[in-house]
Structures are given as structure tokens and as C-alpha cells.
Design a protein around this motif. Sequence first.
Motif, short mmCIF file in Angstrom:
data_model
loop_
_atom_site.label_atom_id
_atom_site.label_comp_id
_atom_site.label_asym_id
_atom_site.label_seq_id
_atom_site.Cartn_x
_atom_site.Cartn_y
_atom_site.Cartn_z
N GLU A 59 0.82 -1.21 0.00
CA GLU A 59 0.00 0.00 0.00
C GLU A 59 0.86 1.26 0.00
N THR A 63 0.92 4.02 -2.93
CA THR A 63 0.68 5.43 -2.65
C THR A 63 1.83 6.29 -3.18
N VAL A 66 1.62 6.42 -7.03
CA VAL A 66 0.51 7.26 -7.50
C VAL A 66 0.82 8.73 -7.27
N HIS A 67 1.36 9.07 -6.12
CA HIS A 67 1.67 10.48 -5.84
C HIS A 67 2.75 11.01 -6.78
N MET A 123 -7.48 4.57 -5.01
CA MET A 123 -6.31 5.41 -4.74
C MET A 123 -6.62 6.88 -4.99
N ALA A 124 -7.31 7.17 -6.08
CA ALA A 124 -7.63 8.56 -6.40
C ALA A 124 -8.52 9.18 -5.33
N GLN A 126 -8.71 8.36 -2.16
CA GLN A 126 -8.06 8.49 -0.86
C GLN A 126 -6.83 9.39 -0.87
N SER A 127 -6.32 9.73 -2.03
CA SER A 127 -5.06 10.47 -2.12
C SER A 127 -5.22 11.95 -1.81
N GLU A 128 -4.58 12.38 -0.74
CA GLU A 128 -4.58 13.81 -0.41
C GLU A 128 -3.81 14.62 -1.45
N VAL A 129 -2.80 14.00 -2.05
CA VAL A 129 -2.02 14.69 -3.07
C VAL A 129 -2.88 14.98 -4.30
N ILE A 130 -3.62 13.98 -4.76
CA ILE A 130 -4.49 14.18 -5.92
C ILE A 130 -5.55 15.22 -5.61
#
Length: 198
Positions: A59, A63, A66-67, A123-124, A126-130
Motif C-alpha cells: 500500500e 501510494t 501514485v503520488h 487510490m484517487a 483516498q489520495s490527499e495529493v491528488i
Amino acid sequence: MTGKDWLSSRRAEVAADRILDAAGELFANQHVSSVGMNDIARAAGCSRATLYRYFENREALHTAYVHREAYRLHEQMTELVNGIPDPRERLLAGLGASMQLVRESPALSSWFATADSPIGAEMAEQSEVIQALTSGFLLSLRPDDPDAVHRRARWLVRVLTSLLIFPGRDAEDERAMLEEFVVPLLCPNEAGSPSKPR
């Protein structure tokens, strides 16, 4: 004097990037969920122990991958749309460019494959970066209340994820949907009322 290992953080960054590059090559050739940590370690030319020193579990590796790709994609998209003065057109072009960049990347498009559960959607979401990159893009179009922008960004990520998983008939079909339903909500015209699609 700062000590002998002043390059250690840079070495760690290079090693992590090498591992993520190897993971990306695997993601390009098989579904993300089928790529294990052993596969990634072997492809990166390192031991499992080394891999786990940089990424505590799959995981965490997902992450990080993805970031990293989200930042890269955002930079490419921003370069493509920076010269467009009209915010509505910039929004439309940015959304289209983002989806095209994901689809053109075998490693990224595999995250949205519908053969299995599309891991990219989770992932999209949950991602704070996205979320932050999407919020920043929306704020670049026009200033607004940060909380409202954040909610719109979360919704927009879901819309784009949906289109990546269930694409329109073609690029023109998707552009028409974005122009009719998304642009008026995220970037209303000057009078505040939605404009009609072309």
C-alpha cells in the motif's frame, strides 16, 4: 561539519525512484493487483529487505507511485493549458489532457482496468495529493472558498475516475459531457448561469 553521509537523503531518493520505476514497468505489463513485492524487488534488482526499507508494504509503495505520477501528470497538464486565457476553456482542456495522459501511459491506465476491481479509483479517492493538486487547479481558474473548492475537487476526481473506468464513445463525446455538465458547475460564466454547450 555535517558528517560524512550528507548525500544519504539523495541516495535514498534515487533508490526509491529506481524501485518505483521498476514497479511502473511491471504495472504497464500486468494488472496492478497482481504485482507483488517480490516481483518489484526482482525487477528493481534489490532484495526484499531493501525494498521494505523504502516501502513498508504494498500500500505504501502504491501510494508513493501514485503520488509521484500525479505530480508528473499535473505538471504536464499545466504546461499544456497554461496559455489558455479563458478559465472555462482551460478547465475543459485540463480535464481532457489529464484523461489523455493517463490513458497514454500503460502503467497508469492499468490502474483503471475493469477486468478486476479498478484499484486506481480507490487510490484517487483516498489520495490527499491528488485532491490538493485538483483543488489547486480549480483555484487557478478563479478564487473561491477553500472548503467549497475542496468539495468540488473531490467530486471532480470522482467524475474523471468514472470516465477513466467507463469512457465515452470517443474524445468528442467525453468533451461534450464535460462541457455540458462539469464546466458550468465548476466554472460558471460571468452571469453565474450555466452556458449552453457548443
